[in-house]
Design an enzyme around this catalytic site. Structure first.
Site, mmCIF file in Angstrom:
data_model
loop_
_atom_site.group_PDB
_atom_site.id
_atom_site.type_symbol
_atom_site.label_atom_id
_atom_site.label_comp_id
_atom_site.label_asym_id
_atom_site.label_seq_id
_atom_site.Cartn_x
_atom_site.Cartn_y
_atom_site.Cartn_z
ATOM 1 C CB VAL A 1 -1.139 0.007 1.360
ATOM 2 C CG1 VAL A 1 -1.437 1.348 1.536
ATOM 3 C CG2 VAL A 1 -2.073 -0.975 1.063
ATOM 4 C CE LYS B 1 -9.391 -1.920 3.882
ATOM 5 N NZ LYS B 1 -9.239 -2.173 2.398
ATOM 6 C CB CYS C 1 -6.407 -7.665 3.078
ATOM 7 S SG CYS C 1 -5.106 -6.639 2.847
ATOM 8 C CB THR D 1 -7.030 -2.160 7.194
ATOM 9 O OG1 THR D 1 -6.806 -1.861 5.860
ATOM 10 C CG2 THR D 1 -8.137 -2.319 7.770
ATOM 11 N N GLY E 1 -14.371 -21.162 -5.036
ATOM 12 C CA GLY E 1 -13.128 -21.742 -5.358
ATOM 13 C C GLY E 1 -12.278 -22.504 -4.023
ATOM 14 C CD GLU F 1 -5.659 2.526 -1.418
ATOM 15 O OE1 GLU F 1 -5.300 3.851 -1.088
ATOM 16 O OE2 GLU F 1 -6.546 2.290 -2.347
ATOM 17 C CG PHE F 2 -11.677 0.996 -0.471
ATOM 18 C CD1 PHE F 2 -12.324 0.187 0.388
ATOM 19 C CD2 PHE F 2 -11.566 2.483 -0.266
ATOM 20 C CE1 PHE F 2 -12.826 0.773 1.515
ATOM 21 C CE2 PHE F 2 -12.387 3.218 1.012
ATOM 22 C CZ PHE F 2 -13.063 2.272 1.669
ATOM 23 C CG LEU F 3 -4.332 -0.504 -2.973
ATOM 24 C CD1 LEU F 3 -3.542 -2.182 -3.087
ATOM 25 C CD2 LEU F 3 -3.314 0.434 -3.020
ATOM 26 N NE ARG F 4 -10.009 -4.692 -7.112
ATOM 27 C CZ ARG F 4 -10.723 -4.559 -8.053
ATOM 28 N NH1 ARG F 4 -11.334 -5.515 -8.295
ATOM 29 N NH2 ARG F 4 -10.852 -3.489 -8.731
#
Ligand code: NAD
Ligand code: UGA
Length: 429
Positions: free
Chosen positions: A11, A202, A258, A119, A251, A149-152
């Protein structure tokens, strides 16, 4: 603007590079000397698509140091992006955030905006303020902001620069104005809230996404019993706009640094508030069971695994990253070794990280898919890398001793695999 980012992991480094790309002057700080040594030479210590290019492109606006004091004094806005790992009991370990907050307070020379990017449990903003006040002897003014932050991973830059929303928890007009300036060039909807609300958004978001995955994984079990196809169930559900198709892929379950940690932390936060979040406990339970299901499927075809040669395709917790934190592969390899199997594995990017976890002599680290397949009596696919979509399946089938193929990500079609001679099983279809 002059910005400091403390913590240059997945991040933090993305934040450094993207804020520099937006035109800000950025100082990245990390206590890990090896990371900073590489970054000073503009070499990325992690694999993340596009990050190396952005580092080089924005050299002029990017500096790196191990000194928090240096970073803080040079900057108006300080992002805290250190890790918040789980403790044994599942709650978030906040020692790094506290340590950094204390060092920021001791380094302050003028008004600063301190931004929680990591987070964190709700009410961390209050704690940061308290710690700052304890060590900020000269009473220099500051504001705390929550900007989750919401990034992958694997698409971090794209997510950072084109997010669905930017959530900003602020308490003063001054801090709000500064945060608006930071993100001025990003077109996304900016949601301003109080600090506690931003913090909660979050954890609520990550837990909801994890819940979607466990939900479809449980449905996949019903599908297997009644002859339904979970992929079509996901499509059918996802066509309803209120539900949406994303995060409905059944799956081997969710991994990564996370979802597992944040679901645990959220259960703890609820407990502190006097609630038993049993819904999320079930999400965790389904997720753990999902990993065991692939072992059972393998045993269904091969009976005992002792002495058998089993191949693993995909080690990272998802494609396009070298990250193996909490990856299903780690658990599944451990279980295979417990059963006495000989494990061969291959991943396009995560092999070096796996070697750090397992220097086990029983694991064979292969150069490609076909080396994994050679003489194997079963293969489990755990990560849906694009490279695996292009496997020469005929060639793979030929080199395997027994063609058992357990597709933990439903990458292939049963009919085609059976036509090629594989003894194939997927998840929920
Ligand atoms: P990471 O482990 O990759 O990076 C954290 C960095 O902080 C490390 O380089 C570490 O050396 C550094 N650090 C720790 N203590 C320090 C200190 N006292 N001083 C200076 N540096 C210090 O972690 P990450 O994956 O980047 O995650 C960081 C935070 O962001 C976590 O709270 C995580 O939950 C959250 N988050 C992660 C993602 C993701 O996709 N990885 C996405 C959104 C949010
Ligand atoms: C996740 C969230 O998607 C981000 O929004 C968030 O910022 C981040 O966590 C975080 O807080 O750190 P990430 O862990 O990088 O991002 O990866 P995801 O794409 O969300 O995948 C997580 C796991 O869920 C992977 O193991 C993936 O294989 C699994 N997954 C995902 C499924 O099993 N099925 C799906 O349909 C989607």
């Amino acid at each position: 603007m002059k910005v400091c980012v403390i913590g240059t992991g997945y991040v933090g480094l993305t934040t450094c590079c993207c804020l520099a790309e937006l035109g800000h002057s950025v100082t990245g700080v990390d206590s890990n000397k090896e990371k900073i040594r590489k970054l000073k030479n503009y070499i990325s210590p992690i694999y993340e698509p596009g990050i190396q290019e952005l580092l080089k492109k924005n050299k002029k606006r990017l500096r790196f140091t191990t000194s928090i004091k240096e970073g803080v004094r040079k900057s108006d806005v300080i992002f805290i992006a250190v890790n918040t790992p789980p403790r044994e009991d599942g709650s978030a370990d906040m020692r790094y955030v506290e340590d950094v907050s204390k060092k920021i307070a001791l380094s302050m020379n003028s008004y600063k905006v301190i931004v929680e990017k990591s987070t964190v449990p709700v009410e961390t903003g209050k704690w940061i303020k308290r710690v700052m006040n304890l060590y900020n002897k000269k009473n220099i003014p500051f504001d705390v902001v929550s900007n989750p932050e919401f990034l992958r991973e694997g698409r971090a830059i794209e997510d950072f620069l084109n997010p669905d929303r930017i959530v900003i928890g602020v308490e003063t007009e001054r801090a709000r104005k500064i945060m608006e300036d930071i993100y001025k060039k990003i077109k996304a909807k900016k949601l301003f809230t109080n600090i506690e609300t931003a913090e909660l958004i979050k954890h609520a978001s990550n837990s909801f996404l994890a819940m979607k995955i466990s939900y479809i994984n449980f449905i996949s079990r019903i599908c297997e019993k009644v002859g339904a196809d979970v992929k079509d169930v996901s499509t059918g559900m996802g066509l309803d706009k209120r539900i949406g198709r994303e995060f409905l892929d059944a799956g081997v379950g969710f991994g990564g640094s996370c979802f597992p940690k944040d679901v645990s932390a959220f259960i703890w936060i609820a407990k502190k508030c006097g609630f038993d979040f049993t819904l999320l406990k079930e999400v965790q339970k389904i997720n753990i069971e999902q990993r065991e299901i692939v072992i059972e499927k393998l045993k269904k075809s091969l009976w005992n695994l002792n002495g058998k040669k089993i191949g693993i395709l995909g080690i990272s917790f998802k494609p396009n990253t070298d990250d193996i934190r909490e990856a299903p592969s780690i658990y599944i390899i451990k279980r295979l070794l417990e059963e006495g199997a000989k494990v061969s594995c291959y991943d396009p990017k995560a092999m070096e990280n796996l070697k750090k976890v397992y220097s086990h002599t029983k694991i064979k680290y292969c150069k490609n898919v076909y080396e994994v397949g050679e003489d194997s009596e079963g293969i489990i696919l755990l990560t849906e890398w694009d490279e695996f979509k292009k496997i020469d399946l005929k060639k793979l089938r030929k080199v395997m001793r027994v063609p058992v193929f357990i597709d933990g990500r439903n990458l292939f079609e049963r009919r085609k695999m059976e036509e090629l001679g594989f003894i194939y099983d997927g998840i929920g279809r």
